[in-house]
Design an enzyme around this catalytic site. Structure first.
Site, PDB file in Angstrom:
ATOM      1  N   GLU A   1      81.761  65.453  55.188  1.00 56.42           N
ATOM      2  CA  GLU A   1      82.583  64.537  54.356  1.00 56.42           C
ATOM      3  C   GLU A   1      81.686  63.759  53.380  1.00 56.42           C
ATOM      4  OE1 GLU A   1      86.040  62.644  55.638  1.00 56.42           O
ATOM      5  OE2 GLU A   1      86.618  64.281  56.968  1.00 56.42           O
TER       6      GLU A   1
ATOM      7  N   GLY B   1      78.997  72.336  47.887  1.00 58.97           N
ATOM      8  CA  GLY B   1      79.082  71.348  48.963  1.00 58.97           C
ATOM      9  C   GLY B   1      79.153  69.982  48.319  1.00 58.97           C
TER      10      GLY B   1
ATOM     11  N   THR C   1      77.312  63.771  52.180  1.00 55.96           N
ATOM     12  CA  THR C   1      76.045  63.359  52.807  1.00 55.96           C
ATOM     13  C   THR C   1      75.777  61.876  52.516  1.00 55.96           C
ATOM     14  OG1 THR C   1      74.771  63.897  50.829  1.00 55.96           O
ATOM     15  CG2 THR C   1      75.068  65.671  52.435  1.00 55.96           C
TER      16      THR C   1
HETATM   17  C1  LIG Z   1      80.117  70.759  61.087  1.00 52.38           C
HETATM   18  C2  LIG Z   1      80.592  70.727  59.673  1.00 52.38           C
HETATM   19  C3  LIG Z   1      81.946  70.667  59.410  1.00 52.38           C
HETATM   20  C4  LIG Z   1      82.423  70.663  58.089  1.00 52.38           C
HETATM   21  N1  LIG Z   1      83.780  70.654  57.865  1.00 52.38           N
HETATM   22  C5  LIG Z   1      84.237  70.794  56.590  1.00 52.38           C
HETATM   23  C6  LIG Z   1      85.638  70.932  56.340  1.00 52.38           C
HETATM   24  O1  LIG Z   1      86.472  70.875  57.259  1.00 52.38           O
HETATM   25  N2  LIG Z   1      86.046  71.168  55.061  1.00 52.38           N
HETATM   26  C7  LIG Z   1      85.170  71.220  54.018  1.00 52.38           C
HETATM   27  O2  LIG Z   1      85.613  71.413  52.884  1.00 52.38           O
HETATM   28  N3  LIG Z   1      83.836  71.067  54.230  1.00 52.38           N
HETATM   29  C8  LIG Z   1      83.346  70.862  55.483  1.00 52.38           C
HETATM   30  N4  LIG Z   1      82.003  70.742  55.722  1.00 52.38           N
HETATM   31  C9  LIG Z   1      81.073  70.826  54.587  1.00 52.38           C
HETATM   32  C10 LIG Z   1      80.352  69.519  54.289  1.00 52.38           C
HETATM   33  O3  LIG Z   1      81.227  68.599  53.709  1.00 52.38           O
HETATM   34  C11 LIG Z   1      79.151  69.867  53.421  1.00 52.38           C
HETATM   35  O4  LIG Z   1      78.215  70.527  54.254  1.00 52.38           O
HETATM   36  C12 LIG Z   1      78.521  68.629  52.808  1.00 52.38           C
HETATM   37  O5  LIG Z   1      79.374  68.078  51.826  1.00 52.38           O
HETATM   38  C13 LIG Z   1      77.155  68.943  52.159  1.00 52.38           C
HETATM   39  O6  LIG Z   1      77.202  70.070  51.350  1.00 52.38           O
HETATM   40  P1  LIG Z   1      76.112  71.232  51.526  1.00 52.38           P
HETATM   41  O7  LIG Z   1      76.049  71.558  52.964  1.00 52.38           O
HETATM   42  O8  LIG Z   1      76.437  72.312  50.575  1.00 52.38           O
HETATM   43  O9  LIG Z   1      74.743  70.562  51.135  1.00 52.38           O
HETATM   44  P2  LIG Z   1      74.124  70.436  49.622  1.00 52.38           P
HETATM   45  O10 LIG Z   1      75.173  69.914  48.715  1.00 52.38           O
HETATM   46  O11 LIG Z   1      73.480  71.720  49.279  1.00 52.38           O
HETATM   47  O12 LIG Z   1      73.028  69.332  49.863  1.00 52.38           O
HETATM   48  C14 LIG Z   1      71.717  69.623  50.364  1.00 52.38           C
HETATM   49  C15 LIG Z   1      70.903  68.335  50.276  1.00 52.38           C
HETATM   50  O13 LIG Z   1      70.775  67.941  48.885  1.00 52.38           O
HETATM   51  C16 LIG Z   1      71.258  66.611  48.746  1.00 52.38           C
HETATM   52  N5  LIG Z   1      71.896  66.455  47.436  1.00 52.38           N
HETATM   53  C17 LIG Z   1      72.829  67.256  46.854  1.00 52.38           C
HETATM   54  N6  LIG Z   1      73.209  66.760  45.684  1.00 52.38           N
HETATM   55  C18 LIG Z   1      72.512  65.608  45.501  1.00 52.38           C
HETATM   56  C19 LIG Z   1      72.452  64.615  44.466  1.00 52.38           C
HETATM   57  N7  LIG Z   1      73.232  64.691  43.384  1.00 52.38           N
HETATM   58  N8  LIG Z   1      71.598  63.570  44.629  1.00 52.38           N
HETATM   59  C20 LIG Z   1      70.826  63.467  45.737  1.00 52.38           C
HETATM   60  N9  LIG Z   1      70.835  64.365  46.739  1.00 52.38           N
HETATM   61  C21 LIG Z   1      71.671  65.413  46.631  1.00 52.38           C
HETATM   62  C22 LIG Z   1      72.251  66.414  49.884  1.00 52.38           C
HETATM   63  O14 LIG Z   1      72.457  65.043  50.158  1.00 52.38           O
HETATM   64  C23 LIG Z   1      71.554  67.165  51.005  1.00 52.38           C
HETATM   65  O15 LIG Z   1      70.568  66.353  51.569  1.00 52.38           O
HETATM   66  C24 LIG Z   1      81.502  70.699  57.017  1.00 52.38           C
HETATM   67  C25 LIG Z   1      80.131  70.736  57.291  1.00 52.38           C
HETATM   68  C26 LIG Z   1      79.671  70.747  58.590  1.00 52.38           C
HETATM   69  C27 LIG Z   1      78.187  70.820  58.841  1.00 52.38           C
END
Ligand SMILES: Cc1cc2nc3c(=O)[nH]c(=O)nc-3n(C[C@H](O)[C@H](O)[C@H](O)COP(=O)(O)OP(=O)(O)OC[C@H]3O[C@@H](n4cnc5c(N)ncnc54)[C@H](O)[C@@H]3O)c2cc1C
Length: 381
Positions: free
Chosen positions: A364, A131, A366
């Site tokens: 897009e 993500g 966090t």
């Molecule tokens: C409704 C919805 C629609 C979406 N649509 C698309 C789409 O069309 N195409 C697509 O490709 N993706 C899509 N996504 C995915 C979205 O972009 C990801 O969910 C987002 O980038 C976060 O990734 P993750 O959920 O794996 O969270 P993680 O990366 O696992 O993050 C979990 C937590 O850890 C924090 N974290 C992670 N790394 C760090 C760091 N280095 N420093 C500090 N904090 C950190 C994050 O900020 C978050 O709070 C969608 C998500 C949702 C919920």
């Protein structure tokens, strides 16, 4: 400095607001309740040119500027944030990468149908383990003759269940890390490309988000988008611009929630007067309106910079997305607060705005990732 919209931008605001209020608002709550995808509305939006916002006119699009595009997403989100994200994903992370990175053949093959609303677009970067850590891709693309064969699972793919074309990132060279990822234009009816679990989401319930499963999926080599190994660059360059759209969506959600709260405050009575007469409520409304306006300016600034050809656009689009999405979460919370217990009921729209706002600080990139992008750019100076 001139803060006025141009005549064209004003006309777009009037057109999309009128459409949103007459065609979108009446069924928005019901579509949310039933998780029903708004196909018929997308067809009407296409007739007005809003499915080809970022596609040049020669390819059948409307080719509007970035501020007009932000206004479009903002006005749709003001009444229905789920529709806004459907339109934003199609325009900014499906059509736009083909326009920016595609060959002439790819542009001619895909963009006219997409701009006409006949083919919906989606974008598949995220995977179950990738993500924020987007470079940690596991989906493989192996070259076999004149095809690449894709295998893997993409997660959280907005529009995928309804899409015809999906921009998919996959690893072509596992020895090269982030530089071994490539982008592909995948037609969804390609054998081996199927929809997995459809997400049961907290908000944006009438937009469709799902897994995309790729099993022995042979994609013609000419569907490679950009050079081999440039896939992450393609994805990040596109997100660098499209985050302004999520900022615009956030402004629209907050504006809609604020208007509902203002209306309610003037109508609801307590202790023999309307609650709008209490200074505590007035201060909340004042803060909400001020924050919305500040976020709107930041979103329009990022859009303006994009039209001016800003080379370090990511800083501005990340600032706009970060500030506007956090603002939308605060403002929709205050709108619920002003409604008291009724804000917790599905009877009033603020409950939907509150749920829909929640994801804006997540997708897009966090808020934490936006801060990393901004800080990295500041420290480069
Ligand atoms: C409704 C919805 C629609 C979406 N649509 C698309 C789409 O069309 N195409 C697509 O490709 N993706 C899509 N996504 C995915 C979205 O972009 C990801 O969910 C987002 O980038 C976060 O990734 P993750 O959920 O794996 O969270 P993680 O990366 O696992 O993050 C979990 C937590 O850890 C924090 N974290 C992670 N790394 C760090 C760091 N280095 N420093 C500090 N904090 C950190 C994050 O900020 C978050 O709070 C969608 C998500 C949702 C919920």
């Amino acid at each position: 400095m001139n803060f006025n919209l141009t005549e064209d931008q004003q006309l777009i605001r009037e057109t999309i607001r009128d459409f949103a209020e007459t065609e979108v608002w009446p069924g928005a709550a019901e579509r949310d309740r039933e998780s029903r995808f708004p196909r018929e509305i997308l067809a009407k939006l296409a007739e007005l040119g809003f499915m080809g916002c970022l596609v040049p006119e020669v390819l059948g699009g409307s080719g509007i500027d970035s501020i007009s595009y932000a206004i479009t997403i903002e006005e749709l989100a003001r009444v229905d944030a789920a529709l806004a994200v459907t339109v934003a994903v199609h325009n900014s992370v499906a059509c736009f990468p083909i326009r920016k990175w595609g060959t002439e053949e790819q542009k001619k093959k895909y963009l006219p149908d997409m701009a006409a609303g006949q083919v919906l677009g989606a974008f598949a970067l995220t995977e179950p383990q990738a993500g924020s850590d987007a470079a940690n891709q596991k989906t493989r693309a192996v070259r076999r003759g004149d095809h690449y064969v894709l295998d893997g699972v993409k997660a959280w793919c907005t529009n995928a269940p309804e899409a015809g074309v999906i921009i998919v990132m996959a690893v072509t060279d596992p020895t090269r890390g982030a530089k071994g990822i490539s982008a592909f234009i995948v037609e969804k009816d390609t054998p081996g490309c199927t929809i997995g679990t459809i997400e049961d989401k907290m908000g944006l319930r009438s937009s469709k988000t799902s897994e995309l499963v790729l099993e022995d999926c042979a994609v013609p080599a000419e569907n490679l988008l950009g050079p081999e190994g440039a896939g992450l660059k393609v994805a990040l360059s596109v997100l660098g611009a499209s985050r302004t759209g999520i900022g615009a969506q956030s402004v629209g959600i907050a504006q809609g929630a604020y208007e509902e709260a203002l209306k309610y405050a003037k109508m609801r009575e307590a202790f023999g007067k309307t609650i709008a007469e209490f200074q505590a409520i007035q201060f909340m409304l004042a803060d909400m309106a001020t924050r919305i306006e500040a976020a709107r300016l930041l979103v329009y600034l990022a859009a303006f910079r994009e039209d001016e050809g800003e080379t370090r656009l990511a800083r501005y689009s990340s600032m706009a997305k970060l500030f506007a999405s956090e603002m939308a979460n605060e403002v929709t919370g205050q709108a619920v607060q002003i409604h008291g217990g009724y804000g917790f009921s599905r009877e009033y729209p603020v409950e939907r705005y509150y749920r829909d706002a929640r994801v804006t600080t997540i997708y897009e990139g966090t808020s934490e990732i936006q801060r990393i992008v901004i800080a990295r750019d500041l420290l480069r100076e």
